[in-house]
Motif scaffolding. Structure first.
Motif, PDB file in Angstrom:
ATOM      1  N   ARG A  79       0.834  -1.194   0.000  1.00 51.12           N
ATOM      2  CA  ARG A  79       0.000   0.000   0.000  1.00 51.12           C
ATOM      3  C   ARG A  79       0.864   1.237   0.000  1.00 51.12           C
ATOM      4  N   SER A  80       0.252   2.347  -0.314  1.00 52.25           N
ATOM      5  CA  SER A  80       0.923   3.641  -0.338  1.00 52.25           C
ATOM      6  C   SER A  80       0.126   4.642   0.486  1.00 52.25           C
ATOM      7  N   VAL A  81       0.817   5.556   1.129  1.00 53.54           N
ATOM      8  CA  VAL A  81       0.184   6.619   1.907  1.00 53.54           C
ATOM      9  C   VAL A  81       0.528   7.955   1.252  1.00 53.54           C
ATOM     10  N   VAL A  82      -0.492   8.754   0.999  1.00 59.71           N
ATOM     11  CA  VAL A  82      -0.323  10.031   0.301  1.00 59.71           C
ATOM     12  C   VAL A  82      -0.807  11.162   1.196  1.00 59.71           C
ATOM     13  N   THR A  83       0.003  12.207   1.318  1.00 58.24           N
ATOM     14  CA  THR A  83      -0.392  13.425   2.021  1.00 58.24           C
ATOM     15  C   THR A  83      -0.102  14.614   1.117  1.00 58.24           C
ATOM     16  N   GLN A  84      -0.443  15.789   1.586  1.00 55.50           N
ATOM     17  CA  GLN A  84      -0.131  16.989   0.806  1.00 55.50           C
ATOM     18  C   GLN A  84       1.358  17.353   0.883  1.00 55.50           C
ATOM     19  N   ASN A  85       2.121  16.595   1.668  1.00 55.17           N
ATOM     20  CA  ASN A  85       3.574  16.757   1.673  1.00 55.17           C
ATOM     21  C   ASN A  85       4.256  15.788   0.721  1.00 55.17           C
ATOM     22  N   SER A  86       3.488  14.916   0.067  1.00 63.04           N
ATOM     23  CA  SER A  86       4.076  13.942  -0.847  1.00 63.04           C
ATOM     24  C   SER A  86       4.602  14.647  -2.100  1.00 63.04           C
ATOM     25  N   THR A  87       5.671  14.124  -2.630  1.00 62.74           N
ATOM     26  CA  THR A  87       6.312  14.718  -3.799  1.00 62.74           C
ATOM     27  C   THR A  87       5.336  14.868  -4.955  1.00 62.74           C
ATOM     28  N   GLY A  88       5.271  16.055  -5.501  1.00 68.15           N
ATOM     29  CA  GLY A  88       4.438  16.312  -6.668  1.00 68.15           C
ATOM     30  C   GLY A  88       3.007  16.658  -6.356  1.00 68.15           C
ATOM     31  N   VAL A  89       2.570  16.553  -5.087  1.00 66.80           N
ATOM     32  CA  VAL A  89       1.198  16.900  -4.714  1.00 66.80           C
ATOM     33  C   VAL A  89       1.140  18.386  -4.395  1.00 66.80           C
ATOM     34  N   GLU A  90       0.294  19.096  -5.088  1.00 65.22           N
ATOM     35  CA  GLU A  90       0.208  20.536  -4.910  1.00 65.22           C
ATOM     36  C   GLU A  90      -0.289  20.885  -3.512  1.00 65.22           C
ATOM     37  N   GLY A  91       0.305  21.911  -2.897  1.00 67.59           N
ATOM     38  CA  GLY A  91      -0.087  22.329  -1.566  1.00 67.59           C
ATOM     39  C   GLY A  91       0.859  21.795  -0.507  1.00 67.59           C
ATOM     40  N   ALA A  92       0.467  21.925   0.748  1.00 63.80           N
ATOM     41  CA  ALA A  92       1.267  21.445   1.876  1.00 63.80           C
ATOM     42  C   ALA A  92       0.333  21.007   2.984  1.00 63.80           C
ATOM     43  N   ALA A  93       0.763  20.013   3.743  1.00 67.62           N
ATOM     44  CA  ALA A  93      -0.033  19.524   4.865  1.00 67.62           C
ATOM     45  C   ALA A  93      -0.074  20.578   5.958  1.00 67.62           C
ATOM     46  N   GLU A  94      -1.279  21.023   6.300  1.00 64.50           N
ATOM     47  CA  GLU A  94      -1.475  22.033   7.330  1.00 64.50           C
ATOM     48  C   GLU A  94      -2.553  21.557   8.291  1.00 64.50           C
ATOM     49  N   ALA A  95      -2.450  21.996   9.520  1.00 68.91           N
ATOM     50  CA  ALA A  95      -3.421  21.589  10.537  1.00 68.91           C
ATOM     51  C   ALA A  95      -4.825  21.988  10.103  1.00 68.91           C
ATOM     52  N   GLY A  96      -5.735  21.020  10.169  1.00 70.58           N
ATOM     53  CA  GLY A  96      -7.123  21.307   9.868  1.00 70.58           C
ATOM     54  C   GLY A  96      -7.511  21.255   8.407  1.00 70.58           C
ATOM     55  N   ASP A  97      -6.591  20.883   7.513  1.00 72.23           N
ATOM     56  CA  ASP A  97      -6.939  20.806   6.088  1.00 72.23           C
ATOM     57  C   ASP A  97      -7.996  19.746   5.805  1.00 72.23           C
ATOM     58  N   SER A  98      -7.950  18.640   6.541  1.00 68.15           N
ATOM     59  CA  SER A  98      -8.867  17.506   6.345  1.00 68.15           C
ATOM     60  C   SER A  98      -8.766  16.932   4.938  1.00 68.15           C
ATOM     61  N   PHE A  99      -7.548  16.825   4.430  1.00 69.32           N
ATOM     62  CA  PHE A  99      -7.289  16.222   3.128  1.00 69.32           C
ATOM     63  C   PHE A  99      -7.780  14.778   3.125  1.00 69.32           C
ATOM     64  N   GLY A 100      -8.604  14.424   2.126  1.00 65.65           N
ATOM     65  CA  GLY A 100      -9.166  13.081   2.073  1.00 65.65           C
ATOM     66  C   GLY A 100     -10.491  12.929   2.786  1.00 65.65           C
ATOM     67  N   ALA A 101     -11.154  14.049   3.091  1.00 67.50           N
ATOM     68  CA  ALA A 101     -12.444  13.964   3.784  1.00 67.50           C
ATOM     69  C   ALA A 101     -13.476  13.223   2.956  1.00 67.50           C
ATOM     70  N   ASP A 102     -13.404  13.357   1.634  1.00 61.50           N
ATOM     71  CA  ASP A 102     -14.306  12.655   0.732  1.00 61.50           C
ATOM     72  C   ASP A 102     -13.523  12.269  -0.512  1.00 61.50           C
ATOM     73  N   LEU A 103     -13.787  11.068  -1.045  1.00 62.53           N
ATOM     74  CA  LEU A 103     -13.040  10.570  -2.200  1.00 62.53           C
ATOM     75  C   LEU A 103     -13.983  10.115  -3.306  1.00 62.53           C
ATOM     76  N   THR A 104     -13.572  10.393  -4.537  1.00 61.03           N
ATOM     77  CA  THR A 104     -14.225   9.883  -5.729  1.00 61.03           C
ATOM     78  C   THR A 104     -13.121   9.463  -6.686  1.00 61.03           C
ATOM     79  N   THR A 105     -13.355   8.437  -7.491  1.00 61.16           N
ATOM     80  CA  THR A 105     -12.306   7.965  -8.388  1.00 61.16           C
ATOM     81  C   THR A 105     -12.804   7.895  -9.828  1.00 61.16           C
ATOM     82  N   ALA A 106     -11.882   8.156 -10.775  1.00 61.51           N
ATOM     83  CA  ALA A 106     -12.170   8.075 -12.209  1.00 61.51           C
ATOM     84  C   ALA A 106     -10.864   8.338 -12.950  1.00 61.51           C
ATOM     85  N   ASP A 107     -10.768   7.873 -14.174  1.00 59.15           N
ATOM     86  CA  ASP A 107      -9.597   8.172 -15.009  1.00 59.15           C
ATOM     87  C   ASP A 107      -9.847   9.508 -15.686  1.00 59.15           C
TER      88      ASP A 107
END
Length: 471
Positions: A79-107
């Motif tokens: 498995r892989s774990v992704v945050t807003q600090n991951s390489t190439g992911v726009e933005g930065a991990a900040e307190a209270g961002d709640s990144f991943g609160a809801d997910l949808t998938t598609a190509d």
């Protein structure tokens, strides 16, 4: 290099705030067969968002875990774990961002690798408001970077609290619909890895003055082959919850939309919706789980027609014949819903989260998941089954779980391609993810697996997590 990181390596990277992403390789030309096959190997993968995760030392910054699929099904050790600090992911991990609160998938970019659309409702933006969504791009070696999208300038109020994806204008490119506290944004494709997108249009039927959108769900309702979507929210003109249906067309979503009421729906907090053809008549039906509907919650089903959803909703509760349990005020029946064929009979079934369910004479809300059967008569209580901590093979002792809340998030997906969907369900208060195999009679606790917050690489010393499985 290996396609996926090992469990220990991913855990260490998350703890350090570094990126656990794999490197991308050149994409293929054909669109992904499955909307959740992120590495293009032909098997579905599992995406789980934890809005409460600490990343880079920032509390509730949020993180997303991808558990990779295979011919044997999901492989939690890969498995892989992704945050807003991951390489190439726009933005930065900040307190209270709640990144991943809801997910949808598609190509989204149709490169052969499915992508993850993840909301960040706490993300601060340049104009001082909050809310973005990020597209995490799939690639042969795993997730490869991510592009962030904010509301059109000057029109943001709690942007992207829910999103849906589909080709709503039949141009061959996927679009995104994102709702905020006032507006319904139709964001045209193409979405690209460089962060670009097409034109944005506000589709609010009353110019943002008299409705509060809460949920948006996409699927094929009519038989014209174009994706449609529905918005659920509060209608201030009638003081009721409503469903607004938008039909896809060659010129885009058709407005004004068809509006249908929800019976005794109560607050839409703790609600979810999915579109599926439960009776296989060619029209997609809408199933809405409203955990605060009446006493104990309900699933309201609106049948699909050639013009949208029918005007009369049929409600299923724990008092419906065949549905296990007893309707009680704390049950939260309908807190989350997910549709897929769970027994291989060709009809979609519906998993219903019941996180407030009390098992036996225990005092705590250990929670449960109910699977309702689809069939020629549509979705009914006939043959329904309940899965909880008293189910044989499901790990956990009801007597020892203080408000485990099993069923906080649910997902039916056929990960091993045997024609029968497996059941994934979180117990958010206990910090658990349960994986139940599929059989000809539906999911079974026999051979089920349990993963904890620690197992998933989402930190040690904590039990609770705000997990959301993909729509």
């Amino acid at each position: 290099m290996p396609r996926h990181l090992s469990l220990a390596a991913a855990t260490a990277l998350l703890a350090s705030g570094l990126s656990p992403l794999a490197l991308a390789t050149p994409a293929t030309a054909a669109a992904a067969k499955y909307a959740d096959d992120f590495n293009g190997d032909g098997y579905r993968d599992l995406a789980l968002g934890d809005r409460t995760a600490t990343a880079g030392g920032r509390k509730e910054a949020g993180a997303i875990v991808v558990v990779w699929g295979s011919a044997q099904g999901l492989k939690p050790g890969e498995r892989s774990v992704v945050t807003q600090n991951s390489t190439g992911v726009e933005g930065a991990a900040e307190a209270g961002d709640s990144f991943g609160a809801d997910l949808t998938t598609a190509d989204l970019n149709k490169d052969g690798y499915a992508d993850i659309v993840a909301t960040s409702p706490g993300e601060a933006t340049a104009n001082g408001n909050r809310g973005t969504f990020t597209v995490l791009w799939g690639a042969r070696a795993g997730i490869s970077g991510g592009s962030a999208y904010a509301a059109p300038a000057g029109r943001e109020v709690g942007f992207a609290k829910d999103v849906a994806v589909g080709d709503f204008d039949a141009d061959g490119r996927l679009d995104v619909v994102a709702v905020d506290d006032q507006y319904i944004w139709y964001l045209r494709g193409p979405f690209t890895t460089s962060g670009s997108r097409g034109k944005a249009t506000n589709l609010d039927p009353v110019d943002g003055e008299n409705i509060t959108p809460e949920l948006v769900v996409a699927g094929k309702v009519t038989k014209d082959g174009t994706a449609d979507f529905a918005v659920l929210g509060w209608d201030w003109d009638t003081d009721t919850n409503r469903v607004w249906f938008y039909r896809g067309s060659s010129t885009g979503p058709v407005r004004p939309p068809k509006k249908v009421g929800l019976p005794a729906s109560g607050s839409l907090a703790g609600s979810a919706a999915v579109i599926a053809d439960f009776d296989k008549n060619g029209y997609g039906d809408l199933a809405v789980g409203v955990s605060r509907s009446g006493k104990g919650g309900a699933v309201h089903v609106l049948k699909g027609t050639s013009t949208g959803f029918g005007a009369t909703a049929r409600s299923i509760t724990q008092d419906t014949a065949g549905v296990p349990g007893v309707r009680e005020s704390v049950d939260d029946f309908g807190y989350d819903v997910s549709a897929a064929d769970a027994n291989g009979d060709g009809y979609p079934d519906l998993a219903v989260g019941v996180p407030g369910e009390v098992i036996g004479d225990h005092l705590f809300r250990t929670g449960a998941v109910t699977v309702l059967r689809g069939g020629a008569s549509g979705l009914t209580g006939t043959g329904a089954r309940q899965y909880d901590y008293a189910t044989a093979g499901v790990e956990g002792d009801p007597g020892e779980e203080d408000d485990a809340w099993l069923g906080s998030s649910v997902l039916l997906r056929d990960f091993n391609r045997d024609g029968r969907a497996e059941l994934a369900a979180t117990a958010n208060e206990a910090g658990r993810l349960h994986l139940l195999p599929g059989t000809a009679s539906g999911p079974t606790g026999t051979g089920s697996r349990l993963l904890t917050v620690t197992d998933l690489g989402l930190g040690t010393g904590r039990s609770y997590f705000g997990a959301a499985l993909t729509d």
